[in-house]
Design a protein around this motif. Structure first.
Motif, PDB file in Angstrom:
ATOM      1  N   GLN A  94       0.824  -1.207   0.000  1.00 11.38           N
ATOM      2  CA  GLN A  94       0.000   0.000   0.000  1.00 11.38           C
ATOM      3  C   GLN A  94       0.864   1.265   0.000  1.00 11.38           C
ATOM      4  OE1 GLN A  94      -2.459  -0.774   3.459  1.00 11.38           O
ATOM      5  NE2 GLN A  94      -4.110  -1.609   2.198  1.00 11.38           N
ATOM      6  N   ASN A  97       2.345   1.543  -3.604  1.00 14.23           N
ATOM      7  CA  ASN A  97       1.343   1.908  -4.603  1.00 14.23           C
ATOM      8  C   ASN A  97       0.867   3.339  -4.410  1.00 14.23           C
ATOM      9  OD1 ASN A  97       1.514  -0.629  -5.812  1.00 14.23           O
ATOM     10  ND2 ASN A  97      -0.113  -1.495  -4.537  1.00 14.23           N
ATOM     11  N   ASN A  98       0.751   3.770  -3.171  1.00 10.47           N
ATOM     12  CA  ASN A  98       0.361   5.161  -2.912  1.00 10.47           C
ATOM     13  C   ASN A  98       1.412   6.131  -3.440  1.00 10.47           C
ATOM     14  OD1 ASN A  98      -1.962   4.302  -1.638  1.00 10.47           O
ATOM     15  ND2 ASN A  98      -1.173   4.576   0.433  1.00 10.47           N
ATOM     16  N   GLU A 127      -7.885  -7.470  -2.630  1.00 11.14           N
ATOM     17  CA  GLU A 127      -8.316  -6.139  -2.186  1.00 11.14           C
ATOM     18  C   GLU A 127      -7.376  -5.057  -2.706  1.00 11.14           C
ATOM     19  OE1 GLU A 127      -8.594  -6.252   2.056  1.00 11.14           O
ATOM     20  OE2 GLU A 127     -10.070  -7.873   2.076  1.00 11.14           O
ATOM     21  N   GLU A 128      -6.072  -5.371  -2.711  1.00 13.57           N
ATOM     22  CA  GLU A 128      -5.106  -4.367  -3.147  1.00 13.57           C
ATOM     23  C   GLU A 128      -5.149  -4.155  -4.656  1.00 13.57           C
ATOM     24  OE1 GLU A 128      -2.263  -1.353  -2.721  1.00 13.57           O
ATOM     25  OE2 GLU A 128      -3.789  -2.245  -1.421  1.00 13.57           O
ATOM     26  N   LYS A 130      -7.861  -4.176  -6.470  1.00 12.82           N
ATOM     27  CA  LYS A 130      -8.993  -3.273  -6.670  1.00 12.82           C
ATOM     28  C   LYS A 130      -8.637  -1.851  -6.240  1.00 12.82           C
ATOM     29  CE  LYS A 130     -12.096  -7.173  -5.882  1.00 12.82           C
ATOM     30  NZ  LYS A 130     -13.049  -7.821  -4.946  1.00 12.82           N
ATOM     31  N   ARG A 131      -8.006  -1.733  -5.077  1.00 14.90           N
ATOM     32  CA  ARG A 131      -7.647  -0.402  -4.573  1.00 14.90           C
ATOM     33  C   ARG A 131      -6.635   0.275  -5.491  1.00 14.90           C
ATOM     34  NH1 ARG A 131      -4.334   2.765  -1.368  1.00 14.90           N
ATOM     35  NH2 ARG A 131      -2.614   1.309  -1.704  1.00 14.90           N
ATOM     36  N   ASP A 134      -8.140   1.550  -8.634  1.00 18.16           N
ATOM     37  CA  ASP A 134      -8.956   2.727  -8.356  1.00 18.16           C
ATOM     38  C   ASP A 134      -8.121   4.000  -8.271  1.00 18.16           C
ATOM     39  OD1 ASP A 134     -11.307   1.295  -8.347  1.00 18.16           O
ATOM     40  OD2 ASP A 134     -11.430   1.110  -6.166  1.00 18.16           O
ATOM     41  N   ILE A 135      -6.838   3.864  -7.845  1.00 13.27           N
ATOM     42  CA  ILE A 135      -6.000   5.061  -7.712  1.00 13.27           C
ATOM     43  C   ILE A 135      -5.016   5.212  -8.876  1.00 13.27           C
ATOM     44  CG2 ILE A 135      -6.227   5.135  -5.208  1.00 13.27           C
ATOM     45  CD1 ILE A 135      -3.423   3.948  -4.959  1.00 13.27           C
TER      46      ILE A 135
END
Length: 328
Positions: A94, A97-98, A127-128, A130-131, A134-135
């Protein structure tokens, strides 16, 4: 002139490195190296030299401009985020990716990115995915093997299904291969020269003969480093298929047909090797890549070899193919 899009090029983040130093041991360590200020080792075998440009997007943009590269689809190579216990690897994914998503916001004309995933925890990886999409993620990256497990392991099937449903490009990037210690790859930088090629070749070979591409027809697998040794072995694969019943258990057409289904980057260091890759893959399935900023990386040289291709081929490789498969 066509746009130049680099699909095999890497970045790390300082937060990720700090977490690796805290949580990566005992197998993974970060030490001073002969070829870089710091290098990541697997049980003492160096396989990842960390260069200052790995952490500097501003420098990357300058070097891209100097080399004539218009856009980079950046990814985090091994050791990635599969070294943590529990949810540490999710935290690392996370965080990375952020940071990559922010780099795309900061440099919207030059940067796109691939999601890095906690593969050993499929539910969290789903889940990651998809997240990350999305970003802004336009693809994903996976190692050639996951801590001693092959990519065709049934536990990874839900992740592959999600990636297939999304028709995402997935860069298969090598890491220290299964059996690194037995092969004594800690000597002479053999992981970089030979071990990585073994990891990619075996990963894609198992996919081909296991019927992986029949199960996941929408995936756009990219085989790193011009397919490692796959183009050279294509004829041998077909000969084995023709003469050996065991090779036909899960597939019903020649392996070379599957090799035309996947994609390849241009990270190779001779014109003849690139020509062979294009011959096996077809011109529609080869993409420019540089392996920047590793010490083996070569933005200018890889692009020069692409520009030496015939006129009706080079523009596809420079960027047209990447624009198509990444929906850029």
């Amino acid at each position: 002139m066509s746009k130049v899009i680099d699909v095999h090029t890497h970045m790390y983040t300082s937060g990720w490195l700090n977490l690796l130093k805290q949580k990566g041991g005992p197998d993974l360590t970060v030490v001073a190296g002969l070829d870089s200020p710091e290098t990541v080792c697997y049980k003492g075998a160096s396989f990842c030299v960390l260069e200052p440009p790995h952490f500097d997007f501003e420098l990357r943009i300058k070097n891209m401009e100097k080399a004539g590269v218009d856009m980079a689809v950046v990814s985090m190579p091994p050791p990635g985020v599969i070294w943590g216990k529990g949810k540490i690897c999710l935290e690392a994914a996370q965080m990375t990716n952020n940071d990559f998503a922010q780099a795309q916001v900061d440099h919207p004309q030059q940067i796109r990115w691939m999601a890095v995933l906690p593969w050993e925890m499929p539910k969290l990886a789903l889940e990651e995915i998809k997240r990350a999409c999305d970003i802004g993620a336009v693809a994903a990256i996976v190692h050639g093997s996951i801590n001693g497990r092959h990519l065709t392991d049934p536990d990874f099937a839900p992740i592959w299904q999600e990636l297939d449903d999304r028709a995402l490009p997935v860069l298969v990037h090598p890491t220290y291969p299964i059996g690194t210690e037995l092969m004594e790859l800690d000597r002479y930088a053999l992981i970089a020269s030979t071990g990585f090629m073994i990891d990619t070749t075996l990963a894609i070979s198992k996919m081909v003969f296991d019927g992986f591409f029949d199960r996941y027809p929408n995936l756009k697998i990219i085989a790193s480093h011009a397919g490692a040794t796959l183009p050279y072995l294509a004829g041998r694969f077909d000969r084995v298929y023709d003469t050996t019943e065991r090779a036909k258990v899960k597939i019903s057409k020649h392996p070379s047909e599957y090799l035309k289904h996947i994609y390849y980057d241009s990270v190779t260091y001779t014109q003849s090797a690139l020509d062979l890759c294009i011959d096996v893959a077809t011109p529609e399935h080869v993409l420019y890549g540089s392996d920047y900023p590793f010490n083996l990386g070569d933005m200018e040289g890889c692009l020069r070899r692409v520009n030496e291709l015939p006129e009706n081929v080079k523009h596809k490789v420079r960027g047209d193919n990447a624009e198509r498969i990444f929906n850029l």
